[in-house]
Each structure stands twice: as C-alpha cells, then as structure tokens.
Design an enzyme around this catalytic site. Structure first.
Site, PDB file in Angstrom:
ATOM      1  N   GLU A 102      -7.693  10.993 -55.178  1.00 27.31           N
ATOM      2  CA  GLU A 102      -8.531  11.207 -53.996  1.00 27.31           C
ATOM      3  C   GLU A 102      -9.931  11.502 -54.505  1.00 27.31           C
ATOM      4  O   GLU A 102     -10.079  12.212 -55.510  1.00 27.31           O
ATOM      5  CB  GLU A 102      -8.050  12.438 -53.222  1.00 27.31           C
ATOM      6  N   GLU A 138     -26.108  20.651 -64.643  1.00 27.14           N
ATOM      7  CA  GLU A 138     -25.043  19.732 -65.079  1.00 27.14           C
ATOM      8  C   GLU A 138     -25.100  19.434 -66.575  1.00 27.14           C
ATOM      9  O   GLU A 138     -24.064  19.231 -67.213  1.00 27.14           O
ATOM     10  CB  GLU A 138     -25.173  18.392 -64.344  1.00 27.14           C
ATOM     11  N   HIS A 174     -19.367  16.351 -60.394  1.00 31.28           N
ATOM     12  CA  HIS A 174     -19.864  16.076 -59.045  1.00 31.28           C
ATOM     13  C   HIS A 174     -21.002  17.061 -58.753  1.00 31.28           C
ATOM     14  O   HIS A 174     -20.884  18.249 -59.065  1.00 31.28           O
ATOM     15  CB  HIS A 174     -18.719  16.253 -58.030  1.00 31.28           C
ATOM     16  N   ARG A 186     -17.243   3.802 -58.449  1.00 31.61           N
ATOM     17  CA  ARG A 186     -16.158   2.999 -57.854  1.00 31.61           C
ATOM     18  C   ARG A 186     -14.886   3.812 -57.823  1.00 31.61           C
ATOM     19  O   ARG A 186     -14.657   4.652 -58.680  1.00 31.61           O
ATOM     20  CB  ARG A 186     -15.915   1.734 -58.682  1.00 31.61           C
ATOM     21  N   ASP A 205     -13.137  13.176 -55.492  1.00 34.81           N
ATOM     22  CA  ASP A 205     -13.662  14.533 -55.720  1.00 34.81           C
ATOM     23  C   ASP A 205     -12.634  15.616 -55.418  1.00 34.81           C
ATOM     24  O   ASP A 205     -12.963  16.665 -54.853  1.00 34.81           O
ATOM     25  CB  ASP A 205     -14.917  14.770 -54.842  1.00 34.81           C
ATOM     26  N   GLY A 213     -27.091   6.729 -66.484  1.00 34.22           N
ATOM     27  CA  GLY A 213     -26.453   7.109 -67.734  1.00 34.22           C
ATOM     28  C   GLY A 213     -27.045   8.326 -68.423  1.00 34.22           C
ATOM     29  O   GLY A 213     -27.008   8.433 -69.651  1.00 34.22           O
TER      30      GLY A 213
HETATM   31  C1  GRF Z   1     -24.866  13.342 -61.538  1.00 31.73           C
HETATM   32  O1  GRF Z   1     -25.521  13.898 -60.438  1.00 31.73           O
HETATM   33  C2  GRF Z   1     -23.391  13.553 -61.437  1.00 31.73           C
HETATM   34  O2  GRF Z   1     -23.055  14.740 -60.782  1.00 31.73           O
HETATM   35  C3  GRF Z   1     -22.965  12.349 -60.664  1.00 31.73           C
HETATM   36  O3  GRF Z   1     -23.788  11.305 -61.167  1.00 31.73           O
HETATM   37  C4  GRF Z   1     -25.020  11.850 -61.590  1.00 31.73           C
HETATM   38  C5  GRF Z   1     -25.362  11.460 -62.982  1.00 31.73           C
HETATM   39  O4  GRF Z   1     -25.537  10.098 -63.101  1.00 31.73           O
HETATM   40  N1  GRF Z   1     -21.555  12.138 -60.815  1.00 31.73           N
HETATM   41  P1  GRF Z   1     -26.162   9.519 -64.447  1.00 31.73           P
HETATM   42  O5  GRF Z   1     -25.484  10.169 -65.632  1.00 31.73           O
HETATM   43  O6  GRF Z   1     -27.627   9.798 -64.453  1.00 31.73           O
HETATM   44  O7  GRF Z   1     -25.870   8.036 -64.362  1.00 31.73           O
END
Ligand code: GRF
Length: 195
Positions: A147, A178, A108, A92, A149, A13
C-alpha cells in the site's frame, strides 16, 4: 557483510547522490549495485553515471501494468546481485513479491500516516501541510508494503512549519532533514538486520 542495494528513482536523484557518495566514502556500509529509473533522461541517471553506478531505465513509456513492471524490476534487481531496495523519489507503484518483504525501504516527506497515500508526493504533500495549518512536519523512513506509504515506520524526524512558508521553502527544509534521516535509518536497519 556489505549489502548490495538497488536505488529506484524517477527524478532528480538527490538521495541517490547522497547515499551513493556516503557508500563510496565508506560512511554507509552499502554497495550501490543498480540505479533503476522508470523515466528516461532524468538527472538521477546522470548522477548515477558520475558515481559509476550501473543504470537501467525500465518501461519509460508505461506499457506495463504495476505487476508487470514490478516483476521486471525485481528480476533486474536480482540479476544485479542486489538484496536491498531503496526507493528515493521513485514515483511508480511497486508490488513487493513475498520474498522481498522487509527488504524495500522508502522515505516520504511527511510525518506518516499524515499526508501519505495516493496523490501525496512532492509539492502536493507540502501544499497539503500548509493548507491544513500544521505547525510541524518532517519525514518518515519506512519499510514498503503493497500500500502506498504504509509499511512499518523505521524513523521519523521533524521540522517546523514557518508562518511565511511556501511549498518550496517547506520542501527545502524537509529535505534538509531527510538528508541525514535516510542514511541514519538505513544504518539502524542494517544493524538490526545484523548485516
Ligand atoms: C524526497 O522529498 C523524498 O521524500 C521523496 O522524493 C524526494 C527526493 O527525490 N520520496 P530525489 O532524491 O531528489 O529524486
């Protein structure tokens, strides 16, 4: 008008915490109305609790199929009054109902379409990037379709792959990128939507 978002999680999270904090500070024009997790006892739920975000754990025993899970998820999301879904480390398969097309976002940890699709999540992505010998990687924020990603790309940011990288060091560098990419993409999305 401030949009009300549901954030879907499966693990730590970090994005939930960051986006929730920005929303609380008024630095992101969002209200987080629900944290929905498909796993019980994960750190993401504690982080949601700390931010006073309502939480729901849905089908942790995986008794539902993808369609059943998705139906229950979107029912809960609508009951919580949300009109936007943000996937943040959610692992999921989600079947997006037609009325939600264009309103489900994901981040992603690669430059899609490279290293995306079934099986490409978490460290698997970074290991594949290293194995292929890529010199650059990054992240992609995209609209979710049915689909893995695959949906329209909203924003990409890059970072270098360094010669001595491990999957862990690379994952950390990508996550640094990110952290700003997701809120920036959401702001641009909201602006384009005229929200
Ligand atoms: C990130 O690498 C994101 O790109 C992927 O999940 C990761 C983040 O997970 N979709 P979280 O926010 O630490 O749970």
């Amino acid at each position: 008008m401030t949009r009300r978002a549901a954030i879907l999680v499966s693990g730590t999270g970090r994005h939930l915490e960051h986006l929730g904090t920005l929303a609380t500070r008024g630095e992101l024009d969002l209200e987080v109305g629900l944290c929905l997790s498909n796993k019980a006892g994960v750190l993401a739920l504690e982080r949601a609790e700390a931010l006073a975000i309502p939480q729901l754990v849905l089908d942790p025993e995986r008794q539902l199929n993808a369609a059943g899970f998705s139906h229950a998820a979107f029912t809960a999301i609508e009951d919580a009054g949300c009109d936007l879904v943000i996937l943040a480390g959610f692992l999921r398969m989600l079947v997006v109902p037609p009325r939600w097309t264009g309103r489900v976002l994901n981040i992603h940890p690669s430059l899609l379409p490279a290293f995306g699709g079934k099986g490409y999540w978490g460290h698997h992505v970074h290991e594949a990037v290293l194995e292929r010998g890529c010199q650059v990687t990054g992240c992609t924020v995209h609209v979710v379709d049915n689909e893995y990603d695959h949906g329209p790309i909203l924003l990409q940011r890059t970072c270098p792959v360094e010669p001595n990288d491990t999957a862990d060091t690379l994952a950390a560098r990508v996550f640094d990128v990110e952290r700003d990419a997701y809120p920036d993409a959401i702001r641009a999305y909201l602006q384009a939507e005229g929200a």
